[in-house]
Every structure is written in structure tokens, then in C-alpha cells.
Design an enzyme around this catalytic site. Structure first.
Site, mmCIF file in Angstrom:
data_model
loop_
_atom_site.group_PDB
_atom_site.id
_atom_site.type_symbol
_atom_site.label_atom_id
_atom_site.label_comp_id
_atom_site.label_asym_id
_atom_site.label_seq_id
_atom_site.Cartn_x
_atom_site.Cartn_y
_atom_site.Cartn_z
ATOM 1 N N CYS A 136 7.579 -60.173 -47.570
ATOM 2 C CA CYS A 136 6.248 -59.703 -47.193
ATOM 3 C C CYS A 136 5.769 -60.316 -45.887
ATOM 4 O O CYS A 136 4.618 -60.128 -45.483
ATOM 5 C CB CYS A 136 5.240 -60.000 -48.294
ATOM 6 S SG CYS A 136 5.575 -59.059 -49.781
ATOM 7 N N CYS A 149 -4.123 -65.516 -44.073
ATOM 8 C CA CYS A 149 -3.392 -66.795 -43.957
ATOM 9 C C CYS A 149 -4.174 -67.914 -44.634
ATOM 10 O O CYS A 149 -3.592 -68.782 -45.288
ATOM 11 C CB CYS A 149 -3.160 -67.147 -42.487
ATOM 12 S SG CYS A 149 -2.173 -65.911 -41.642
#
Ligand code: FES
Length: 280
Positions: free
Chosen positions: A35, A105
Site C-alpha cells: 500500500c 502519515c
């Protein structure tokens, strides 16, 4: 080219705490190479059960590296109870912000931390317990709901920025829409009710209301304790009173005035009321 802050650039170019702790107390792994990003976080506790050391290994873009580095710096010295309160917003804030498209993130960092703490406690966060909403990126309903709640997300696009869900074929978009609607409805219900705005009073109305509130709410309560109160004067929002009976020599009369009389008058008359005692 992304508009990164100097702190993001610094943590990307000089990441802190890279590596893996030998014999860690907790270890958490999230994401997958397929991913595009993955993070492995390990930590060690000291005798006081505070995080003595934390290290990470990550595969991902500049903001994934910077977020992981920031996370390890943030949690060092914390107890696990403190660390589990660290949000993805704290990670992004530590870095002076991240472009919205890169917020996933910071979410990945927080998830790795959750997983590492669960690992220390002998629990396991398995995706199997939850429904995988986005098959392209393997994102569960739990992750999406958490991101919506913690970041106040409103659109599918934002969910993609924060979790990656929906960033591929798009088949999961209707499910994400459904989660957005239900979570936002729940959040609306949880909001504390907005206090009805008190209407603006004329001087005569204010005086009447103060007298009524004293007579109805305050005097009976004081009398039941052997005390009493007299209204002496009203000047704007200042209400001058004299305490009588037991209240006049009670050592906590100041508390009675501020925490009982003034609070009641603020509640029923105006938030701006101030009560002062007139002593003989
Ligand atoms: S299933 Fe979510 S983008 Fe493909």
C-alpha cells in the site's frame, strides 16, 4: 512538490530514533509495503514504567519518515496512559503541520503507537475484528471512524487524505459516505446543548428578575439553614446584599455569596451579575 515545514524537512533529512529496540516491551506494525507505506514502532519502558526509548523503521514518503521520527520524540518520557492520548493531530502539530493530503502519515504513526501499546498489554488489534471498508488499501471501519472523530472530517476526499481509504478504485466511496453521515450524526448528538441566549433586559426588568430570583430560589434555601439575605441596592450589574441570621457570622459567607447567590443570579438573570456584600 509538497509545501513542507522546516521541521518536516529536518525530521525527514535527520530522522531521530531510527532502528529497532532489542528486547522491546512493545512493538507495533501498521501499513503494508503493497500500500505504499509501512511503519514498525518499538519501545522500552524504564523502572517507573515510562517510555525510556522508542525507535522506528518505516517505508514511505518524506512525511511518513518525519511523522514517525516526531512520534518517537513525543512519546519518550511518557507513561503509556499519557502516550495513548497522543493523537495524529499532536504528531502533525509537533512538525508545524502537514499538507492535508499527507495527514495519513500522522494517522499511521498514531495507529502504530496503539498497536505497540496493545502488544505490551498482551492484546492484539486485528483487522479481522472489523469490517474492511477499503479493499484497495486494507482500511477498516474502525480506522475510518477514529479518523473522522479525531479530525472532524466531513468529506470522502478528506477521509482519503487521512486514511488512504477511497484513494484507489473508488468502490468504497458509498460506504465511506455512510460512515461519515453516521459518525457526524453521533457527534452532533454528543455536543453539549447550546445555552439559550439570555434576552437583553431593561433596568426595570433586571431589578424585578433579581427580586424574583432572590425570593424564589435564594431566600428559602438560606432560611432553611437559619440564614437570610436582604437586597440593599442594584447598580448596573452589581447587586449589593446583606447577609442576615446565621449567614451574617458564617465563616464561609463569601463562598455562599459567590458560589450560591451569584451563581443563581447569573443563571436566572444575567451572566454579568456580580454580588457584593454590604457589611453593617
Ligand atoms: S476499495 Fe477503496 S479505493 Fe478501492
Amino acid at each position: 512538490m509538497w509545501d513542507y515545514t522546516d521541521k518536516v524537512k529536518d525530521h525527514f533529512l535527520n530522522p531521530r530514533n531510527v532502528g529497532e529496540i532489542e528486547n522491546p516491551d512493545g512493538i507495533g506494525e501498521v501499513g503494508s509495503l503493497a500500500c505504499g507505506d509501512a511503519l514498525r514502532l518499538s519501545f522500552k519502558l524504564d523502572d517507573q514504567k515510562r517510555i525510556k526509548d522508542a525507535k522506528f523503521k518505516t517505508f514511505g514518503c518524506a512525511s511518513a519518515i518525519a511523522s514517525s521520527s516526531a512520534l518517537t520524540e513525543i512519546i519518550k518520557g511518557m507513561t503509556l496512559e499519557e502516550a495513548e492520548k497522543v493523537s495524529n493531530q499532536d504528531i502533525a502539530g509537533f512538525l508545524g503541520g502537514l499538507p492535508e493530503e499527507k495527514m495519513h502519515c500522522s494517522v499511521m504513526g498514531r495507529e502504530a503507537l496503539d498497536a505497540a501499546i496493545a502488544n505490551y498489554r498482551g492484546q492484539k488489534i486485528t483487522k479481522e475484528e472489523f469490517e474492511i471498508v477499503c479493499k484497495c488499501f486494507g482500511v477498516s471501519d474502525r480506522e475510518i471512524i477514529k479518523a473522522i472523530r479525531e479530525n472532524g472530517l466531513k468529506t470522502v476526499e478528506q477521509v482519503t487524505y487521512y486514511t488512504k481509504a477511497g484513494g484507489g478504485c473508488g468502490h468504497c466511496h458509498p460506504k465511506i459516505e455512510g460512515l461519515l453521515a453516521s459518525v457526524r450524526e453521533e457527534m452532533e448528538k454528543e455536543k453539549p446543548p447550546v445555552k439559550a441566549e439570555k434576552k437583553k433586559l431593561t433596568n426595570i426588568q433586571k431589578i424585578k428578575l433579581i427580586e424574583e430570583t432572590l425570593g424564589r430560589e435564594i431566600v428559602p434555601a438560606l432560611k432553611s439553614d437559619g440564614g437570610d439575605i436582604d437586597l440593599i441596592d442594584i447598580d448596573g450589574n452589581k447587586v449589593y446584599v446583606a447577609l442576615r441570621g446565621k449567614c451574617s457570622f458564617c465563616p464561609s459567607s463569601e463562598v455562599t455569596l459567590k458560589q450560591y447567590v451569584e451563581t443563581k443570579l447569573k443563571e436566572f438573570v444575567s451572566d454579568e451579575i456580580e454580588v457584593e456584600e454590604v457589611r453593617p
